[in-house]
Motif scaffolding. Sequence first.
Motif, PDB file in Angstrom:
ATOM      1  N   LYS A 274       3.832 -10.903  -9.848  1.00  0.00           N
ATOM      2  CA  LYS A 274       3.496 -12.523  -8.982  1.00  0.00           C
ATOM      3  C   LYS A 274       3.442 -12.542  -7.885  1.00  0.00           C
ATOM      4  CE  LYS A 274       2.322 -15.121 -13.305  1.00  0.00           C
ATOM      5  NZ  LYS A 274       3.104 -16.127 -13.938  1.00  0.00           N
ATOM      6  N   ARG A 275       4.505 -11.907  -7.260  1.00  0.00           N
ATOM      7  CA  ARG A 275       5.025 -11.977  -5.983  1.00  0.00           C
ATOM      8  C   ARG A 275       4.447 -11.356  -5.036  1.00  0.00           C
ATOM      9  NH1 ARG A 275      11.490 -11.773  -5.897  1.00  0.00           N
ATOM     10  NH2 ARG A 275      10.887 -12.537  -3.331  1.00  0.00           N
ATOM     11  N   VAL A 276       3.033 -10.333  -5.316  1.00  0.00           N
ATOM     12  CA  VAL A 276       2.519  -9.222  -4.913  1.00  0.00           C
ATOM     13  C   VAL A 276       0.839  -9.403  -5.168  1.00  0.00           C
ATOM     14  CG1 VAL A 276       1.724  -6.883  -4.430  1.00  0.00           C
ATOM     15  CG2 VAL A 276       4.284  -7.271  -4.880  1.00  0.00           C
ATOM     16  N   GLN A 277       0.491  -9.857  -4.348  1.00  0.00           N
ATOM     17  CA  GLN A 277      -0.405 -10.155  -4.834  1.00  0.00           C
ATOM     18  C   GLN A 277      -1.743  -8.543  -4.965  1.00  0.00           C
ATOM     19  OE1 GLN A 277      -2.857 -13.089  -1.550  1.00  0.00           O
ATOM     20  NE2 GLN A 277      -4.357 -13.766  -2.789  1.00  0.00           N
ATOM     21  N   TYR A 278      -1.982  -8.116  -4.520  1.00  0.00           N
ATOM     22  CA  TYR A 278      -3.163  -6.938  -3.769  1.00  0.00           C
ATOM     23  C   TYR A 278      -1.940  -5.903  -3.629  1.00  0.00           C
ATOM     24  CZ  TYR A 278      -7.043 -10.561  -3.954  1.00  0.00           C
ATOM     25  OH  TYR A 278      -7.172 -11.620  -3.545  1.00  0.00           O
ATOM     26  N   VAL A 279      -3.150  -4.365  -4.308  1.00  0.00           N
ATOM     27  CA  VAL A 279      -2.235  -3.245  -4.627  1.00  0.00           C
ATOM     28  C   VAL A 279      -3.280  -2.277  -3.973  1.00  0.00           C
ATOM     29  CG1 VAL A 279      -1.122  -1.204  -5.228  1.00  0.00           C
ATOM     30  CG2 VAL A 279      -0.319  -3.609  -5.628  1.00  0.00           C
ATOM     31  N   SER A 280      -3.137  -1.437  -2.642  1.00  0.00           N
ATOM     32  CA  SER A 280      -3.998  -1.044  -2.084  1.00  0.00           C
ATOM     33  C   SER A 280      -3.600   0.988  -2.345  1.00  0.00           C
ATOM     34  CB  SER A 280      -4.356  -1.417  -0.692  1.00  0.00           C
ATOM     35  OG  SER A 280      -5.821  -0.509  -0.382  1.00  0.00           O
ATOM     36  N   GLY A 281      -4.442   1.515  -2.984  1.00  0.00           N
ATOM     37  CA  GLY A 281      -3.844   2.874  -2.612  1.00  0.00           C
ATOM     38  C   GLY A 281      -4.884   3.108  -2.027  1.00  0.00           C
ATOM     39  N   TYR A 282      -4.728   4.776  -1.295  1.00  0.00           N
ATOM     40  CA  TYR A 282      -5.618   5.266  -0.403  1.00  0.00           C
ATOM     41  C   TYR A 282      -6.810   6.711  -1.483  1.00  0.00           C
ATOM     42  CZ  TYR A 282      -6.759   8.851   2.256  1.00  0.00           C
ATOM     43  OH  TYR A 282      -7.283   9.770   3.489  1.00  0.00           O
TER      44      TYR A 282
ATOM     45  N   SER B   4      -5.022   5.154  -6.175  1.00  0.00           N
ATOM     46  CA  SER B   4      -5.317   4.076  -7.094  1.00  0.00           C
ATOM     47  C   SER B   4      -5.059   3.733  -8.492  1.00  0.00           C
ATOM     48  CB  SER B   4      -6.687   3.113  -7.050  1.00  0.00           C
ATOM     49  OG  SER B   4      -6.801   3.036  -4.870  1.00  0.00           O
ATOM     50  N   ASN B   5      -5.884   4.925  -9.475  1.00  0.00           N
ATOM     51  CA  ASN B   5      -5.697   4.493 -10.959  1.00  0.00           C
ATOM     52  C   ASN B   5      -4.345   5.504 -11.279  1.00  0.00           C
ATOM     53  OD1 ASN B   5      -8.077   4.955 -11.745  1.00  0.00           O
ATOM     54  ND2 ASN B   5      -8.541   6.585 -10.880  1.00  0.00           N
ATOM     55  N   SER B   6      -3.229   5.909 -10.197  1.00  0.00           N
ATOM     56  CA  SER B   6      -1.975   6.148 -10.502  1.00  0.00           C
ATOM     57  C   SER B   6      -1.317   5.234 -10.855  1.00  0.00           C
ATOM     58  CB  SER B   6      -1.195   7.101  -9.366  1.00  0.00           C
ATOM     59  OG  SER B   6      -1.233   6.283  -8.349  1.00  0.00           O
ATOM     60  N   PHE B   7      -1.324   3.629 -10.160  1.00  0.00           N
ATOM     61  CA  PHE B   7      -0.909   2.211 -10.420  1.00  0.00           C
ATOM     62  C   PHE B   7      -1.530   2.117 -11.648  1.00  0.00           C
ATOM     63  CE2 PHE B   7      -1.486   2.686  -5.373  1.00  0.00           C
ATOM     64  CZ  PHE B   7      -0.635   3.319  -5.039  1.00  0.00           C
ATOM     65  N   ALA B   8      -2.375   2.403 -11.450  1.00  0.00           N
ATOM     66  CA  ALA B   8      -2.991   1.558 -13.257  1.00  0.00           C
ATOM     67  C   ALA B   8      -2.658   2.002 -14.507  1.00  0.00           C
ATOM     68  CB  ALA B   8      -4.769   1.780 -12.843  1.00  0.00           C
ATOM     69  N   ASN B   9      -1.820   3.660 -14.152  1.00  0.00           N
ATOM     70  CA  ASN B   9      -1.651   4.031 -15.322  1.00  0.00           C
ATOM     71  C   ASN B   9       0.129   4.181 -15.881  1.00  0.00           C
ATOM     72  OD1 ASN B   9      -4.103   5.621 -15.282  1.00  0.00           O
ATOM     73  ND2 ASN B   9      -3.161   7.534 -14.172  1.00  0.00           N
TER      74      ASN B   9
ATOM     75  N   SER C  61       1.039  -1.380   0.107  1.00  0.00           N
ATOM     76  CA  SER C  61      -0.181  -0.065  -0.245  1.00  0.00           C
ATOM     77  C   SER C  61       0.487   1.066   0.096  1.00  0.00           C
ATOM     78  CB  SER C  61      -1.178  -0.065   1.282  1.00  0.00           C
ATOM     79  OG  SER C  61      -1.980   0.846   1.330  1.00  0.00           O
ATOM     80  N   PRO C  62       1.850   1.854  -0.832  1.00  0.00           N
ATOM     81  CA  PRO C  62       1.739   2.764  -0.962  1.00  0.00           C
ATOM     82  C   PRO C  62       1.299   3.944  -1.141  1.00  0.00           C
ATOM     83  CG  PRO C  62       2.464   0.970  -3.253  1.00  0.00           C
ATOM     84  CD  PRO C  62       1.558   0.944  -2.605  1.00  0.00           C
ATOM     85  N   SER C  63       1.091   5.286  -1.363  1.00  0.00           N
ATOM     86  CA  SER C  63       0.329   6.463  -0.855  1.00  0.00           C
ATOM     87  C   SER C  63       0.197   6.349  -2.638  1.00  0.00           C
ATOM     88  CB  SER C  63       1.352   7.752  -0.436  1.00  0.00           C
ATOM     89  OG  SER C  63       2.532   7.700  -1.571  1.00  0.00           O
ATOM     90  N   SER C  64       0.880   6.701  -3.283  1.00  0.00           N
ATOM     91  CA  SER C  64       0.486   6.844  -4.889  1.00  0.00           C
ATOM     92  C   SER C  64       2.115   6.433  -6.102  1.00  0.00           C
ATOM     93  CB  SER C  64       0.411   8.291  -4.986  1.00  0.00           C
ATOM     94  OG  SER C  64       1.374   9.243  -5.032  1.00  0.00           O
TER      95      SER C  64
ATOM     96  N   ILE D   9      -7.127  -2.328  -5.131  1.00  0.00           N
ATOM     97  CA  ILE D   9      -8.339  -2.213  -3.996  1.00  0.00           C
ATOM     98  C   ILE D   9      -7.334  -1.011  -3.692  1.00  0.00           C
ATOM     99  CG2 ILE D   9      -9.446  -3.326  -2.721  1.00  0.00           C
ATOM    100  CD1 ILE D   9      -9.007  -5.310  -4.765  1.00  0.00           C
ATOM    101  N   PRO D  10      -9.000   0.478  -3.945  1.00  0.00           N
ATOM    102  CA  PRO D  10      -8.995   1.788  -3.019  1.00  0.00           C
ATOM    103  C   PRO D  10      -9.224   1.303  -1.715  1.00  0.00           C
ATOM    104  CG  PRO D  10     -10.105   1.997  -5.450  1.00  0.00           C
ATOM    105  CD  PRO D  10      -9.322   0.014  -4.901  1.00  0.00           C
TER     106      PRO D  10
END
Length: 290
Positions: free
Chosen positions: A43-51, A56-61, A17-20, A70-71
């Motif tokens: 694959k070693r990271v199962q979920y990334v959760s954004g505040y 969250s969109n910044s990770f997708a971008n 869960s990084p900030s952005s 997961i926001p």
Amino acid sequence: RILFWSIILCKNVSLVSPSSVVLGNNIIGRVKTFVLSKILNSKRVQYVSGYGVNASNSFANVGVSRSKIIPHDFLYLDVLPIYDEKKITQTGVLKVVLAGQLIEQKGVDDAINAINCLRLQGHEVHLSLVGKDINLHYTDIVISLQLEDRIKLVGLVPNDKLEEYIREFDALLVLSHHCYPEGFPLMLYHGLRARVPILASDHPMFKNVLVHKETALISRERDVAEIAENILLLRSEQGFCKKASSSAPQTLEKLKMPLQFAEVFGASYCGSQGDNFLSSFSLANYNYEQ
């Protein structure tokens, strides 16, 4: 750096869960962004959760799969503001406040320079800085600019008294630079709950939530002249002030996420049942624009 080595040294990581993600504006910055995106998308990271949605969109971008993002929220916002709409004083001294981490990347220098700019123009505006002034750095700057009569270093204000304190001012300044990895500043929540006008920078994490002359007065990052101009607009744009204050509950409602961080964290360790639950709230499967 800590995130990088944590993932390298661990076999699998259930939740990161990084900030952005802040896109670099030079070769080194872009390489760092590329490497981080590859790590988060592995694959070693199962979920990334954004505040919030923007973080969250910044990770997708930068290429992280939307199905694993997961926001989340940190606050329960069921309690609406308890204050009446804020009215800006039409005479006397304008008073603005900036609270939080007192560092350049949070726009503190910009706020100080804007007050100095307004002084040179003949306008009397007072600024209070709430937070820890490390090594008296900003105290020295205020003294060097001879702004002691206009800028006050308040120190720390207890969190449970912060909104009441903010209500004493005509506006809250949130001037983060783009390079600062915001999720969504808690100070904005406090400002909205206190129903005071917000003067903000155009940080990417504020996009869609803060709209110029509707929910906030927006200036370009580091643009001292524009910040000063927006402060003066508090008097001339009474329609904005009324609209921003009256719509604060709706803006807060828009910020609410369906999951708190504790729920995301707990579900990430609950096997297939938790996976099914979290999957339904990923960027790929949940409509966060509704």
